[in-house]
Design a protein around this motif. Structure first.
Motif, short mmCIF file in Angstrom:
data_model
loop_
_atom_site.label_atom_id
_atom_site.label_comp_id
_atom_site.label_asym_id
_atom_site.label_seq_id
_atom_site.Cartn_x
_atom_site.Cartn_y
_atom_site.Cartn_z
N LEU A 1 32.86 15.65 -107.80
CA LEU A 1 33.34 14.43 -108.13
C LEU A 1 32.38 13.39 -108.34
N GLU A 2 31.03 13.77 -109.37
CA GLU A 2 30.13 13.23 -109.32
C GLU A 2 30.18 11.98 -110.53
N ASP A 3 29.33 10.83 -110.60
CA ASP A 3 29.31 9.95 -111.37
C ASP A 3 28.22 10.54 -112.45
N GLY A 4 28.66 10.34 -113.89
CA GLY A 4 28.01 10.59 -114.88
C GLY A 4 26.22 10.22 -114.79
N ASP A 5 26.17 9.08 -114.45
CA ASP A 5 24.69 8.39 -114.48
C ASP A 5 23.80 9.23 -113.48
N ARG A 6 24.36 9.69 -112.14
CA ARG A 6 23.69 10.24 -111.17
C ARG A 6 23.30 11.55 -111.69
N CYS A 7 24.26 12.27 -112.42
CA CYS A 7 24.19 13.79 -112.86
C CYS A 7 22.95 13.88 -113.66
N GLU A 8 23.06 12.81 -114.69
CA GLU A 8 21.95 12.87 -115.75
C GLU A 8 20.58 12.68 -115.08
N ALA A 9 20.67 11.93 -114.02
CA ALA A 9 19.20 11.31 -113.39
C ALA A 9 18.71 12.96 -112.70
N LEU A 10 19.65 13.46 -111.80
CA LEU A 10 19.29 14.82 -111.15
C LEU A 10 18.89 15.85 -112.16
N VAL A 11 19.55 16.09 -113.47
CA VAL A 11 19.19 17.23 -114.46
C VAL A 11 17.91 16.64 -114.94
N GLY A 12 17.75 15.42 -115.25
CA GLY A 12 16.12 14.73 -115.51
C GLY A 12 15.22 14.98 -114.74
N MET A 13 15.36 15.42 -113.40
CA MET A 13 14.36 15.41 -112.39
C MET A 13 14.37 17.23 -112.24
N LEU B 1 15.69 8.18 -106.54
CA LEU B 1 16.26 8.85 -107.55
C LEU B 1 16.13 7.78 -108.62
N PRO B 2 15.71 8.22 -109.91
CA PRO B 2 15.67 7.03 -110.86
C PRO B 2 16.83 6.45 -111.31
N LEU B 3 17.43 5.49 -110.37
CA LEU B 3 18.74 4.78 -110.51
C LEU B 3 18.79 3.24 -110.16
N SER B 4 19.46 2.60 -110.62
CA SER B 4 19.17 1.14 -110.03
C SER B 4 20.04 1.13 -108.87
N HIS B 5 19.70 0.31 -107.72
CA HIS B 5 20.29 -0.32 -106.70
C HIS B 5 20.53 0.94 -105.80
N ALA B 6 21.62 0.69 -104.93
CA ALA B 6 21.68 1.62 -103.66
C ALA B 6 22.05 3.05 -104.19
N ARG B 7 22.29 3.28 -105.24
CA ARG B 7 22.57 4.82 -105.61
C ARG B 7 21.60 5.63 -105.91
N THR C 1 29.67 13.40 -116.54
CA THR C 1 29.12 14.49 -115.60
C THR C 1 29.40 16.23 -116.14
N SER C 2 30.51 16.44 -116.46
CA SER C 2 30.84 17.54 -117.07
C SER C 2 30.09 18.15 -118.36
N ARG C 3 29.78 17.17 -119.05
CA ARG C 3 28.73 17.64 -120.33
C ARG C 3 27.48 17.60 -120.07
N CYS C 4 26.95 16.71 -119.18
CA CYS C 4 25.19 17.03 -118.90
C CYS C 4 24.90 18.06 -117.62
N ALA C 5 26.04 18.64 -116.92
CA ALA C 5 25.70 19.23 -115.71
C ALA C 5 25.09 20.46 -116.41
N THR C 6 24.30 21.59 -115.44
CA THR C 6 23.81 22.84 -115.77
C THR C 6 25.17 23.66 -115.94
N LEU C 7 26.23 23.56 -114.86
CA LEU C 7 27.38 24.29 -114.79
C LEU C 7 28.32 23.53 -114.33
N THR C 8 29.48 23.39 -115.06
CA THR C 8 30.73 22.71 -114.62
C THR C 8 31.75 23.53 -114.15
N ILE C 9 32.44 23.25 -113.09
CA ILE C 9 33.67 24.15 -112.71
C ILE C 9 34.65 23.29 -112.83
N VAL C 10 35.79 23.19 -113.82
CA VAL C 10 36.83 22.63 -114.05
C VAL C 10 37.94 23.18 -113.15
#
Ligand code: ATP
Ligand code: MG
Length: 243
Positions: A156-168, A132-138, A183-192
């Motif tokens: 319960l995701e972190d925003g950075d990883r969510c963005e990277a996955l959407v970017g892929m 994944l296009p993220l630094s280090h272990a993530r 995370t909520s704002r960048c996901a395709t679908l967020t379940i609150v």
């Protein structure tokens, strides 16, 4: 011992469970603070599944069912809170399950995999690579798992990883009680909604949904509308809190 007639019994039991899992090296101390943030937003929602979240859960079922390679990404909190619910969802949808951690050590991965297997979950294993296009272990995940997934459910995701996955180019379904998080704002679908309420609803929707509804729901997702509705519900409850 927490007395069963305590008005916050369930919440206290969940905290007790997370604390035990932290001592066992499954949940991190950072994970405990993330849970507290979730609890605060759940209070604002009235600790129940709203109509809007229920529709989001149906949409999630539709996205999963219309995918070729859906994967559920599990972290320490998710495993500690919802191993049984994950098994149910896997039985209903055949979704693949991969452990993917922010604070990654091979030992923690193995402990979480063992907890999930103990609950009857089939877990993808193999050699994780920095894909994944993220630094280090993530960045580490399985080539045949998250890397190849077309739809990925990330509680319960972190925003950075969510963005990277959407970017892929993946469809990302988040479960996050905070409608304002990145995370909520960048996901395709967020379940609150709270995770242990959300997963059984997705499983049950997926068991009963017909092909037409599945196509319709998966093609017309408006994430911002779900976020606005969650905020409006919190707002309504706040305004009338002391009536
Ligand atoms: P972001 O990185 O997306 O901006 P954040 O840094 O505020 O978010 P993280 O710690 O990265 O938060 O992610 C944890 C998120 O999970 C929080 O937004 C919290 O509200 C939410 N959360 C915690 N426990 C639960 C739960 N049981 N059910 C649903 N959501 C939860
Ligand atoms: Mg974060």
């Amino acid at each position: 011992m927490i007395p069963e007639d305590h008005p916050r019994y369930r919440s206290l039991k969940v905290r007790e469970r997370l604390a035990a899992c932290a001592k066992a090296g499954i949940v991190t101390l950072e994970g405990l603070t993330a849970h507290g943030r979730g609890e605060a937003f759940d209070y604002l929602l009235g600790e129940r599944t709203t109509e809007s979240a229920l529709l989001a859960e149906r949409c999630a079922a539709a996205l999963i069912r219309t995918s070729k390679r859906p994967v559920l990404s599990v972290n320490g909190n998710t495993a500690a809170l919802a191993a049984r619910e994950i098994r149910e969802l896997q039985q209903a949808t055949s979704i693949a399950v991969e452990v993917n951690l922010f604070h990654r050590t091979e030992e923690r991965v193995e402990r979480i995999e063992a907890l999930l297997r103990g609950a009857g979950v089939e877990v993808l294993t193999g050699r994780a690579e920095p894909l994944l296009p993220l630094s280090h272990a993530r960045a580490y995940c399985l080539r045949e798992g998250i890397y190849a997934a077309d739809t990925i459910l990330v509680p319960l995701e972190d925003g950075d990883r969510c963005e990277a996955l959407v970017g892929m180019g993946k469809r990302v379904i988040a479960v996050d009680l905070n409608p304002l998080s990145r995370t909520s704002r960048c996901a395709t679908l967020t379940i609150v909604d709270e995770l242990t309420r959300a997963l059984p609803e997705i499983a049950s929707a997926s068991r009963t949904m017909g092909t037409d509804e599945m196509r319709h729901l998966s093609s017309a997702i408006d994430n911002r509308r779900f976020l606005r509705e969650a905020l409006a519900e919190m707002n309504r409850r706040l305004i009338h809190a002391l009536d």
